[in-house]
Enzyme design. Structure first.
Site, PDB file in Angstrom:
ATOM      1  N   ASP A   1       7.601   2.872  -2.680  1.00 19.95           N
ATOM      2  CA  ASP A   1       7.714   3.895  -1.645  1.00 19.95           C
ATOM      3  C   ASP A   1       9.144   3.995  -1.114  1.00 19.95           C
ATOM      4  O   ASP A   1       9.736   5.067  -1.081  1.00 19.95           O
ATOM      5  CB  ASP A   1       6.721   3.639  -0.494  1.00 19.95           C
ATOM      6  CG  ASP A   1       6.828   2.241   0.116  1.00 19.95           C
ATOM      7  OD1 ASP A   1       7.604   1.386  -0.383  1.00 19.95           O
ATOM      8  OD2 ASP A   1       6.139   1.982   1.119  1.00 19.95           O
TER       9      ASP A   1
ATOM     10  N   PHE B   1      13.599   4.351  10.800  1.00 21.26           N
ATOM     11  CA  PHE B   1      12.240   4.025  10.380  1.00 21.26           C
ATOM     12  C   PHE B   1      11.437   5.304  10.181  1.00 21.26           C
ATOM     13  O   PHE B   1      11.436   6.188  11.030  1.00 21.26           O
ATOM     14  CB  PHE B   1      11.566   3.110  11.401  1.00 21.26           C
ATOM     15  CG  PHE B   1      10.419   2.357  10.793  1.00 21.26           C
ATOM     16  CD1 PHE B   1      10.650   1.241  10.008  1.00 21.26           C
ATOM     17  CD2 PHE B   1       9.118   2.782  10.991  1.00 21.26           C
ATOM     18  CE1 PHE B   1       9.593   0.554   9.411  1.00 21.26           C
ATOM     19  CE2 PHE B   1       8.055   2.107  10.399  1.00 21.26           C
ATOM     20  CZ  PHE B   1       8.284   0.992   9.620  1.00 21.26           C
ATOM     21  N   VAL B   2      10.768   5.404   9.042  1.00 27.19           N
ATOM     22  CA  VAL B   2      10.003   6.607   8.721  1.00 27.19           C
ATOM     23  C   VAL B   2       8.534   6.277   8.449  1.00 27.19           C
ATOM     24  O   VAL B   2       8.201   5.142   8.091  1.00 27.19           O
ATOM     25  CB  VAL B   2      10.605   7.352   7.499  1.00 27.19           C
ATOM     26  CG1 VAL B   2      11.976   7.909   7.818  1.00 27.19           C
ATOM     27  CG2 VAL B   2      10.663   6.438   6.267  1.00 27.19           C
TER      28      VAL B   2
ATOM     29  N   LYS C   1       0.825  -1.197   0.000  1.00 26.69           N
ATOM     30  CA  LYS C   1       0.000   0.000   0.000  1.00 26.69           C
ATOM     31  C   LYS C   1       0.863   1.252   0.000  1.00 26.69           C
ATOM     32  O   LYS C   1       0.407   2.345  -0.332  1.00 26.69           O
ATOM     33  CB  LYS C   1      -0.882   0.029   1.255  1.00 26.69           C
ATOM     34  CG  LYS C   1      -1.817  -1.129   1.381  1.00 26.69           C
ATOM     35  CD  LYS C   1      -2.513  -1.077   2.748  1.00 26.69           C
ATOM     36  CE  LYS C   1      -3.229  -2.358   3.027  1.00 26.69           C
ATOM     37  NZ  LYS C   1      -3.686  -2.406   4.444  1.00 26.69           N
ATOM     38  N   GLY C   2       2.127   1.092   0.405  1.00 30.48           N
ATOM     39  CA  GLY C   2       2.977   2.253   0.683  1.00 30.48           C
ATOM     40  C   GLY C   2       3.099   3.270  -0.432  1.00 30.48           C
ATOM     41  O   GLY C   2       3.267   4.452  -0.183  1.00 30.48           O
TER      42      GLY C   2
ATOM     43  N   ASP D   1      14.667  -0.467   1.424  1.00 33.28           N
ATOM     44  CA  ASP D   1      15.429  -0.647   2.663  1.00 33.28           C
ATOM     45  C   ASP D   1      16.497  -1.701   2.378  1.00 33.28           C
ATOM     46  O   ASP D   1      17.562  -1.381   1.842  1.00 33.28           O
ATOM     47  CB  ASP D   1      14.452  -1.033   3.774  1.00 33.28           C
ATOM     48  CG  ASP D   1      15.104  -1.125   5.140  1.00 33.28           C
ATOM     49  OD1 ASP D   1      16.274  -0.753   5.283  1.00 33.28           O
ATOM     50  OD2 ASP D   1      14.434  -1.586   6.084  1.00 33.28           O
TER      51      ASP D   1
HETATM   52  P1  IMP Z   1      12.954  -4.001   1.835  1.00 36.37           P
HETATM   53  O1  IMP Z   1      12.504  -5.284   1.215  1.00 36.37           O
HETATM   54  O2  IMP Z   1      13.793  -4.230   3.075  1.00 36.37           O
HETATM   55  O3  IMP Z   1      13.641  -3.077   0.872  1.00 36.37           O
HETATM   56  O4  IMP Z   1      11.667  -3.287   2.398  1.00 36.37           O
HETATM   57  C1  IMP Z   1      10.774  -2.699   1.555  1.00 36.37           C
HETATM   58  C2  IMP Z   1       9.411  -2.529   2.162  1.00 36.37           C
HETATM   59  O5  IMP Z   1       9.420  -2.479   3.598  1.00 36.37           O
HETATM   60  C3  IMP Z   1       8.873  -1.196   1.702  1.00 36.37           C
HETATM   61  O6  IMP Z   1       8.166  -1.319   0.482  1.00 36.37           O
HETATM   62  C4  IMP Z   1       8.023  -0.761   2.855  1.00 36.37           C
HETATM   63  O7  IMP Z   1       6.698  -1.254   2.711  1.00 36.37           O
HETATM   64  C5  IMP Z   1       8.668  -1.389   4.070  1.00 36.37           C
HETATM   65  N1  IMP Z   1       9.554  -0.438   4.758  1.00 36.37           N
HETATM   66  C6  IMP Z   1      10.911  -0.429   4.778  1.00 36.37           C
HETATM   67  N2  IMP Z   1      11.391   0.582   5.510  1.00 36.37           N
HETATM   68  C7  IMP Z   1      10.305   1.253   5.967  1.00 36.37           C
HETATM   69  C8  IMP Z   1      10.150   2.448   6.792  1.00 36.37           C
HETATM   70  O8  IMP Z   1      11.112   3.095   7.252  1.00 36.37           O
HETATM   71  N3  IMP Z   1       8.859   2.821   7.039  1.00 36.37           N
HETATM   72  C9  IMP Z   1       7.774   2.155   6.557  1.00 36.37           C
HETATM   73  N4  IMP Z   1       7.885   1.050   5.786  1.00 36.37           N
HETATM   74  C10 IMP Z   1       9.132   0.609   5.498  1.00 36.37           C
END
Ligand code: IMP
Ligand code: MG
Length: 194
Positions: free
Chosen positions: A116, A168-169, A59-60, A119
């Site tokens: 969005d 974290f944001v 949803k982000g 990470d």
């Molecule tokens: P990744 O697979 O670790 O890159 O994480 C990606 C997903 O985790 C993003 O699409 C977000 O939905 C969620 N996410 C990662 N960091 C944050 C944050 O700081 N705030 C909110 N959602 C996050």
């Protein structure tokens, strides 16, 4: 009646911002809109003559998708996927489940994934492989936020809004346990992360 606050939404404070767990502004509403206008211009130039299919990751990315699509002066199509990654509320494990798949066929489409935040990069890396298997004409990524120094995989990101510190944001679509998505700016999360 239009109030002064409504005329200049950038300057207005949402009551929500006053809640205890909403921390300092990381990217303001004004900075977001200015950068999105720039991204829109670049995408408009890069995709001239081959309008993209924007694929938003729910949803982000819903708010970013809404603003970005309007910043692009091309006849774009939009579609959405919803994924859920196994892990805690704040950490992904890299194992991704497709909760809602695309409605359209990707063959011969110029696909631009709208994310969005990157990470670890594991979610996006999985999605790229998944979408490439459907033979699009091209596949690129537009990520609003990239967390500095967190990526555990090589990613090729054609468009990035902002590089932000590894904290974290919340806000502008991003949640903590489904909360705080409707903040107008990106804020640090000041609550408990367990
Ligand atoms: P990744 O697979 O670790 O890159 O994480 C990606 C997903 O985790 C993003 O699409 C977000 O939905 C969620 N996410 C990662 N960091 C944050 C944050 O700081 N705030 C909110 N959602 C996050
Ligand atoms: Mg999330």
């Amino acid at each position: 009646m239009i109030t002064a606050e409504e005329e200049t939404p950038q300057g207005s404070v949402q009551n929500l911002e006053l809640s205890d767990d909403v921390g300092r502004v990381i990217v303001s509403e004004v900075e977001l809109q200015a950068r999105i206008a720039e991204l829109g211009e670049r995408i408009t130039a890069d995709y001239a003559g081959r309008p993209p299919l924007l694929v938003g990751v729910l949803k982000g990315a819903f708010m970013f998708m809404s603003d970005l699509s309007r910043a692009i002066s091309l006849p774009v199509d939009v579609d959405f996927m919803a994924v859920s990654s196994y892990g805690s509320a704040t950490r992904t494990s890299g194992v991704v489940r497709i909760v809602k798949d695309l409605d359209v066929d990707l063959a011969d489409r110029h696909v631009l994934v709208v994310e969005d935040i990157v990470d670890s990069g594991l979610t996006l890396s999985y999605l790229q492989r998944y979408l490439l298997a459907r033979s699009p004409a091209s596949l690129e990524v537009c990520a609003l936020l990239v967390k500095e120094g967190q990526q555990r995989t090589e990613l090729d990101l054609a468009y990035v809004g902002f590089h932000i510190p590894a904290e974290f944001v919340v806000g502008y679509g991003l949640d903590v346990d489904e909360r705080l998505r409707n903040l107008r700016a990106i804020h640090a999360y000041a609550g408990d992360l367990s």
